[in-house]
Design a protein around this motif. Structure first.
Motif, PDB file in Angstrom:
ATOM      1  N   UNK A   1       0.819  -1.208   0.000  1.00  0.00           N
ATOM      2  CA  UNK A   1       0.000   0.000   0.000  1.00  0.00           C
ATOM      3  C   UNK A   1       0.849   1.252   0.000  1.00  0.00           C
ATOM      4  N   UNK A   2       0.174   2.365   0.222  1.00  0.00           N
ATOM      5  CA  UNK A   2       0.861   3.650   0.329  1.00  0.00           C
ATOM      6  C   UNK A   2       1.128   3.955   1.799  1.00  0.00           C
ATOM      7  N   UNK A   3       1.978   4.950   2.026  1.00  0.00           N
ATOM      8  CA  UNK A   3       2.303   5.310   3.410  1.00  0.00           C
ATOM      9  C   UNK A   3       2.586   6.805   3.532  1.00  0.00           C
ATOM     10  N   UNK A   4       2.508   7.262   4.774  1.00  0.00           N
ATOM     11  CA  UNK A   4       2.911   8.632   5.103  1.00  0.00           C
ATOM     12  C   UNK A   4       3.289   8.649   6.572  1.00  0.00           C
ATOM     13  N   UNK A   5       4.139   9.591   6.960  1.00  0.00           N
ATOM     14  CA  UNK A   5       4.639   9.614   8.336  1.00  0.00           C
ATOM     15  C   UNK A   5       4.606  11.024   8.902  1.00  0.00           C
ATOM     16  N   UNK A   6       4.371  11.090  10.224  1.00  0.00           N
ATOM     17  CA  UNK A   6       4.362  12.394  10.900  1.00  0.00           C
ATOM     18  C   UNK A   6       4.974  12.246  12.283  1.00  0.00           C
TER      19      UNK A   6
END
Ligand SMILES: Cc1cc2nc3c(=O)[nH]c(=O)nc-3n(C[C@H](O)[C@H](O)[C@H](O)COP(=O)(O)O)c2cc1C
Length: 168
Positions: free
Chosen positions: A101-106
């Motif tokens: 899948x896709x991902x993002x981080x914070x």
């Protein structure tokens, strides 16, 4: 257009990162859930289009077990004991099954530059096969233990909405 299925997983000792995670999930839409590292099991993330992961910056980086132990042993001027009931983001990432899948981080942090955690999270997600869909982002607290600065919850909601648009 179908709404984006998302899990926003967080480590949060004093609640700031959890608050941001909930705002990001609201921004992404009705099929996004904010879950702690204890709640975000392999089964809960299996059908997600995107995994968004976040943690506080402690000691200039993604919290280590040593740092978590240190804040447990020396709470200092903390308004409340740290919530260590869910695993460290590092531990969660180490156990993350490979995916596509896709991902993002914070992360959440004081106004710096006093280190970051989001780029390390982003790298681990990418290494597990989750393609990055956004630049890692930091949300800012007013004091060592919070609260979040004015406008940061709204910024998180907007960031989540932008992410959903990019993935639709
Ligand atoms: C012991 C301790 C160490 C911290 N170290 C840093 C740091 O190195 N850099 C930074 O930007 N913020 C640092 N902070 C601020 C936290 O990143 C911030 O309060 C964060 O929002 C906490 O998230 P949480 O409430 O989800 O646990 C530190 C806070 C504490 C209590």
């Amino acid at each position: 257009m179908d709404s984006v299925k998302a899990v926003v997983v967080y480590e949060s000792l004093w609640g700031n990162t959890a608050r941001i995670a909930r705002a990001i999930a609201e921004g992404i839409g009705p099929e996004a859930r904010a879950l702690s590292t204890a709640e975000a099991t392999a089964a809960t993330i299996a059908d997600a289009d995107v995994i968004v992961a976040g943690a506080p910056v402690l000691g200039f980086k993604l919290p280590s077990e040593k740092m978590r132990e240190s804040v447990r042993a020396n709470p200092g001027k903390a308004p409340a004991p740290p919530d260590l009931s869910h695993p460290a983001m590092r531990t969660w990432l180490d156990a993350l099954p490979a995916g596509q899948g896709a991902s993002a981080a914070f992360d959440t942090r004081v106004r710096g530059p006093f280190g970051s955690a989001a780029p390390a999270i982003a790298e681990a997600l990418e290494q597990a096969g989750y393609a990055s869909a956004a630049k890692p982002v930091g949300f800012v607290v007013a004091g060592r233990f919070g609260p979040l600065r004015d406008g940061e919850v709204e910024r998180a909601r907007a960031w989540g909405a932008e992410l959903a648009t990019a993935l639709e």
